[in-house]
Write a protein that holds these residues in place. Structure first.
Motif, PDB file in Angstrom:
ATOM      1  N   VAL A   1      -6.886  -3.674  -5.748  1.00  0.00           N
ATOM      2  CA  VAL A   1      -6.374  -2.571  -4.931  1.00  0.00           C
ATOM      3  C   VAL A   1      -7.485  -1.547  -4.737  1.00  0.00           C
ATOM      4  CG1 VAL A   1      -4.736  -0.654  -4.822  1.00  0.00           C
ATOM      5  CG2 VAL A   1      -3.991  -2.878  -5.662  1.00  0.00           C
TER       6      VAL A   1
ATOM      7  N   GLY B   1       0.823  -1.203   0.000  1.00  0.00           N
ATOM      8  CA  GLY B   1       0.000   0.000   0.000  1.00  0.00           C
ATOM      9  C   GLY B   1       0.854   1.249   0.000  1.00  0.00           C
TER      10      GLY B   1
ATOM     11  N   PHE C   1      -4.488   0.178  -0.724  1.00  0.00           N
ATOM     12  CA  PHE C   1      -4.142  -1.062  -0.029  1.00  0.00           C
ATOM     13  C   PHE C   1      -4.723  -2.239  -0.806  1.00  0.00           C
ATOM     14  CE2 PHE C   1      -7.985   0.771   1.738  1.00  0.00           C
ATOM     15  CZ  PHE C   1      -8.893  -0.277   1.718  1.00  0.00           C
TER      16      PHE C   1
END
Length: 336
Positions: free
Chosen positions: A218, A143, A196
């Motif tokens: 993501v 992330g 993240f």
């Protein structure tokens, strides 16, 4: 750091007007001269001086600095306190590199926070976003946080903490909490995009989730940093107890916490602090953006080389950062 160097240079630049006094015995007259307020001070009548100082002084400069909120009438009996407050204030006023939306004590500070939040969006630069998401897809990071370099506060790192969260009402309540507990730092609101890895077991992905050809997902969401510059190191260090008491969740449905408190709050110092834990950040600068990728120190060099291998049109710098213990436990994979 750069900001500290700037402040020291500003203090030196006040010579001969106030430089010697700043180091030893700055007077209100010297401060007024350094701030270019002599004409304003000269407008003070004897009655106005009396009203401001309560009869403790007949000095126009004393009265002006009291009305400005730099000093109190009680301070006038303590030359060391006067010198310390004046020196800090003069240097701060001369430092035009800072960018912030106000102080905690400002009546409408919460309104400014909410306005800034409503106007903010996640990163709009598709090229930069594709590059950063590619780092996740390659497994170089799990992330990142990305901000515009134009939003930098340029606060004094010796007095600053950076607090991250994703709920604006949490920020509003935190501001009022600090005000109620006697904290009055400068505040810069910095919108950020946080990304993240989204796991399939979390359920159906929402509109913030991007799915790569590899199948990895993501999520990119809007969050923020609050840069807080405290008046002194003592108030800076007291911030941890404030968060631990009122904004750190230790049990589900725990009472006595402000809205949307996290199990593992995230705040950091950019100078060494005994109460914090050192980690590393790989700072990637690309096309007007700065992405911060946190890692344990032992992994930072490898991560930096992996990032560099992804291209050449950006900069990568590995820096030391000191984070609160709960966030350090998060990096270790602990839940609390």
């Amino acid at each position: 750091m750069t900001t500290t160097i700037i402040r020291r240079a500003l203090a030196a630049a006040l010579l001969p007007i106030a430089g010697r006094a700043f180091a030893v015995d700055m007077s209100t007259e010297q401060a007024v001269e350094a701030l270019k307020l002599a004409e304003l001070a000269a407008t003070y009548s004897a009655e106005k001086v009396e009203r401001a100082t309560g009869g403790a002084s007949q000095s126009q400069a004393d009265a002006l600095l009291i009305d400005m909120g730099v000093l109190s009438a009680a301070d006038l009996g303590d030359p060391a306190t006067v010198s310390e407050k004046l020196g800090a204030f003069v240097v701060d006023q001369q430092d035009v590199s800072e960018s912030y939306i106000g102080n905690v004590s400002d009546r409408n500070i919460a309104e400014r926070l909410v306005h800034s939040w409503e106007a903010a969006t996640v990163i709009q630069n598709d090229e930069v976003l594709t590059f950063l998401n590619g780092l996740i897809d390659k497994g170089y990071t799990t992330g990142y946080n990305v901000v515009s370099t134009g939003d930098a506060s340029n606060f004094d790192p010796d007095l600053m903490l950076r607090y991250g969260h994703g709920d604006i009402q949490h920020a509003v309540q935190l501001i009022y909490l600090m005000k109620s507990e006697g904290f009055d730092p400068k505040v810069q609101f910095i919108p950020k995009s946080s990304a993240f890895v989204f796991l399939p077991e979390w359920g159906e992905p929402g509109p913030s989730v991007v799915t790569f050809d590899s199948g990895k997902m993501v999520s990119v969401v809007k969050e923020y940093n609050l840069d807080l510059e405290f008046r002194n190191a003592e108030r800076r260090d007291a911030f941890m107890e404030l968060i631990t008491t009122y904004a750190k969740k230790d049990a589900q449905d725990e009472p006595g916490l402000i809205h949307a408190s996290w199990w593992q709050p995230f705040y950091r110092s950019y100078v060494e602090n005994d109460d914090y834990v050192r980690i590393s950040e790989n700072v990637v600068t690309i096309d007007g953006y700065q992405a911060d990728l946190a890692s344990l120190p032992e992994n930072a060099a490898t991560r930096a080389e992996q990032i560099r291998s992804a291209g050449s049109d950006f900069g990568v710098e590995t820096i030391d950062v000191w984070v609160n213990p709960a966030f350090h436990r998060y990096l270790l994979g602990e839940a609390e």
